[in-house]
Design an enzyme around this catalytic site. Sequence first.
Site, mmCIF file in Angstrom:
data_model
loop_
_atom_site.group_PDB
_atom_site.id
_atom_site.type_symbol
_atom_site.label_atom_id
_atom_site.label_comp_id
_atom_site.label_asym_id
_atom_site.label_seq_id
_atom_site.Cartn_x
_atom_site.Cartn_y
_atom_site.Cartn_z
ATOM 1 C CB CYS A 112 0.954 1.448 4.257
ATOM 2 S SG CYS A 112 -1.016 0.935 4.246
ATOM 3 C CB CYS B 230 -0.965 -0.255 1.326
ATOM 4 S SG CYS B 230 -1.491 1.703 1.671
ATOM 5 C CB CYS C 24 3.788 15.459 -1.604
ATOM 6 S SG CYS C 24 5.114 15.426 -3.050
ATOM 7 C CB CYS D 105 7.267 16.391 -0.808
ATOM 8 S SG CYS D 105 6.423 17.480 -1.841
#
Length: 348
Positions: free
Chosen positions: A50, A47, A165, A168
């Site tokens: 996650c 995921c 993000c 980021c």
Amino acid sequence: MAFSFVVLLAVAAAASASNVVDLTSENFDNVVTGDKYVFVEFYAPWCGHCKNLAPAYEQVGDAFANEKDVIIAKVDADSDRELGSRFGVSGFPTLKFFDKSTTATDYSGGRTADDILNFVNEKAGARARIKKPSANVVDLDPSNFDSIALHTDKDVLVEFYAPWCGHCKSLAPVYEKVAATFKSESNCVVAKVDADAHRSLGEKYGVSGFPTIKFFPKSNKEGEDYNGGRSEEDFITFLNEKCGTQRVSGGGLNPQAGVVEELNVLASRFMEEEDAREEIMGEATKVADAQEDPKMAGYYVKIMKKILDKGNDFPTTESSRLERMAGKVSDKKADEFAVRRNILGQFA
């Protein structure tokens, strides 16, 4: 029961080298007994959300590591589907809180480390804090953006980012290294702004995606798009060119820092033409006096005088001495020593 519970936690911690406790169908009911506050993430290894949450969740686990009444835990609900089904997990990550109870309540708050920490602190009456490493990247917000990014004496690189993000987050450690490299350059600033929290700033500078990186040079405070590479070396090369600096990764100076080509030629002649040394030293004095930084350029002349006094080995012995001292002085002094060593190297 208490003994087995402690053993289970110890084994889980040792196995994962983490303060987030791994739960399975086998140990869940021995850990979530109703006598502690337990915050649980039900996740799947594949995921993406996650994976993005994982670093923040580890910070939360570390923050509560010494809180006896609080456990931060996680369940691989993709592998242990029975346990996920038991608590109605239908998506990942699913976060649940056990308020000294074996009955879970859904957590629907924010997913930053601070969001989760504040929630658990409030529920458990705890005062845990996240240990945040010292950062060299300057945090900007509406209160200080103009005074830093728009300062006409500063060249400022600004990352407009969002905490959620993924790109980021991947950039963050690289960007921090770049900031550390330029921390001694007061007029060459590496900064960032949370443009999700401070949307007015993002809108003002046309930010439509994250991360967006803009450069605010002394000569253009409208801001310029940074379209270069995003490796540490890419940023360092860009800032050295734009700021007129000569930094290398880690914050040191490159071998060209402080040297003057015309004086390099005279240094080489000084070592080769021993009979003309006084004349060459006179030429070097005139060249040094005409430099933008005559004091440091004058170091060429000082070396020449030392060689006349102490012999041709002086540049080598002095360079070794400065290298030994470099780790024991301030950053400013270390820069000075690096420039001196660069100049001494011209007399090899």
